[in-house]
Design an enzyme around this catalytic site. Sequence first.
Site, short mmCIF file in Angstrom:
data_model
loop_
_atom_site.label_atom_id
_atom_site.label_comp_id
_atom_site.label_asym_id
_atom_site.label_seq_id
_atom_site.Cartn_x
_atom_site.Cartn_y
_atom_site.Cartn_z
N ASP A 1 -11.18 -11.40 0.43
CA ASP A 1 -10.68 -10.94 -0.86
C ASP A 1 -9.51 -9.99 -0.62
O ASP A 1 -9.64 -9.01 0.12
CB ASP A 1 -11.83 -10.19 -1.55
N TYR B 1 13.59 -9.08 -7.53
CA TYR B 1 12.94 -9.78 -6.42
C TYR B 1 13.76 -9.59 -5.15
O TYR B 1 13.21 -9.25 -4.09
CB TYR B 1 12.83 -11.26 -6.77
N LYS C 1 12.82 -7.98 -1.34
CA LYS C 1 12.97 -8.69 -0.07
C LYS C 1 13.94 -7.95 0.84
O LYS C 1 13.78 -7.94 2.06
CB LYS C 1 13.44 -10.14 -0.32
#
Lengths: 452, 259
Positions: B67, B160, B164
């Site tokens: 998990d 985004y 990165k």
Amino acid sequence: MQVSIVGRSRKVVTGWGKTSPIRANIARPESVDSAVFVVSEADRVVGRGLGRSYGDAAQVSGGQVIDMTGLNRILEFDADSGIVNVEAGTSIEHLIETLVPQSWFVPVTPGTRFVTVGGAIGSDVHGKNHHRVASFGSHVRELTLLTGSGEVVTASPELNADVFWATVGGMGLTGLILTAKVAMRPVETAMMVATTERAKNLDAVMTRMIELDPVNPYTVAWIDCVARGARFGRGLITYGDHARLNQIPAGWEPLDVDLPSAGTVPIDLPSLSLNRVTIAAFNELWFRKVPKRPTRGLVSFADFFHPLDMIGDWNRIYGRAGFIQYQFVVPDSRADLIRIAIERITDVGGSAFLTVLKRFGSGNSGHLSFPIEGWTLALDVPARLAGLGRVLDELDQQVVQAGGRVYLSKDSRMRPDVLPAMYPRLDEWREVRQRLDPNEKFTSNLALRLGI
Amino acid sequence: MRDGLGAVQRVLLLGGTSEIGLAIVRELGAAGRLQWVGLAVRSLEKAVTVKEDLERDYVGMEVEVFDFDALRTDDHQQLIDATFAQAPVDCVISAFGLLGADLDQQRDVEGVRELLEVNYVAAVTTGTLVIKKFEDQGYGSLVVLSSVAAERSRLDNYVYASTKAGLDSWASGLADALAGTGIQVLVVRPGFVHTKMTAGLAVAPLATTPDLVAKQTVNALRRGSSLVWAPAAVRPLMSTLRHLPRPVFRAVTKRASKG
């Protein structure tokens, strides 16, 4: 208990092939008591000698590597029987330097003198005289072993024989070899009378070796893997014996280890370090050095037994990715696998540097000892070679089917599932190991990788 | 253990349903030595299918599901401890992340924060925990999925891209810091990859597939590299873009974003 200072360091280690680097915790004891202390404190431990195993046998992740080179004393030598009692970190080089002047030589030496006695036992090393005298472990009269439980066990072929034979060829996994009694062999001189001849192809090499073995205590062949067509597998065969006193010119000091070879040297290496020399060019140089006619001469121990030791760090020519050494043995009935192996590896682009071919005699009682009667081939291949993994996996299968095995001391890439078929006494060995070390305190990356 | 030819036996995939991540796992499995795959996932349901597929395709391989929620930072130490508990892990692939394709980059502050915390913060913190384990083992390979966007963003993905860029910078610095220690950090910069995550988006030039990215990644791992562009040609392309005058760049990317 007197405990001397133990040198501790943390550095990147690999095997001789310079693959699978790990940053290891290294402890270097200088006495048996310190070694016992280091082992008692560690959860996971493996002994390391001079690092000549090609793969990951002398390193362990997350544990303690014990550098045994500090335990390098000759404890006792019986000049009548030739039995020498040494600490396990003593090198074969040291044994030769010390005992040859007293006219004793090592019973077995591998292609390098930079191996420790402990390593020589753990890898059960073999030499050019295997067909006559078997491997190193066969000449050990007794050893003392520190086990995972902290106990020191004395073992020999007569006492605790199962522990002894599990340790010979046991890759350091039964415990830490502390001392050993080795039966040296008498010699009259520090020279060999040796002949080297060319053989025009693989069949010629193999036929000639079968002729030579019954008559010569030491034999070996170097194969040129670059040669193609009719010359495929052409080679140089070197054979000989220890020089008697009357074979040495008068006025020479017969037991001087530093005497240079006289007359024609079978193997005359370039004295510069090899770097960026292409394998084909080197092989050509090597083979051209030997005249077309068989040449016989007096050869020093260094030239006869340890030619590569003279090129310092020759393992560096393969660059950053390192190299794989693939060595296997197959019974005589499957001698065809020698040709197949050379073909398959050269097909994928591996032109091996100095490939060695030898015939073994019968093996000894070591459960995991490598030599069995038959043909053994050892080749180096750059690790970067595309397709190499698959070719070697397939060769492993063929070796298994032939009833042969791959040498663990050279291995860095075998699959765990072929191991039981190659070493039928593995379960027997496991039982002994389990008794000696139920928590598997002694383990190595090789053991973890192969599941032993 | 990692063997002399660079083949691995145990690999952990953070982001266990990532298509690129799974393609890398399969490519690693092609060497025939993969014994254990750990999948750290958010959706245990999706993981079951992945696990079944892997176990069916690779006989004898064990797949363990863990998990993992990138946002629950307090649980990360326990996760990494659990994945490394049984035996050394040879390779960890950090492949989790959000694309934020529908994110209103200028107005949705919570959405922006989530993207940062998953793609950058969690990736760096879990990566750091992994490196600590590698230090204990004395070796290991960390594969970090960055993006060409780390070099230069498009108009529709600059949040985004910034995550990165941050991740890429950290991983590159880490790779340098760990040089010569037996620990390898490989930054993978894929261009546009055809996956479920990018389905429906405007396809960029030099688009590639997860399998191709995986092949390049595994080859780069074996070579001991610290950076790989996928495909290789996207590197000079990005370099060109980076050197375009700003107005020209804006015009080019405006067209590209519209598709």
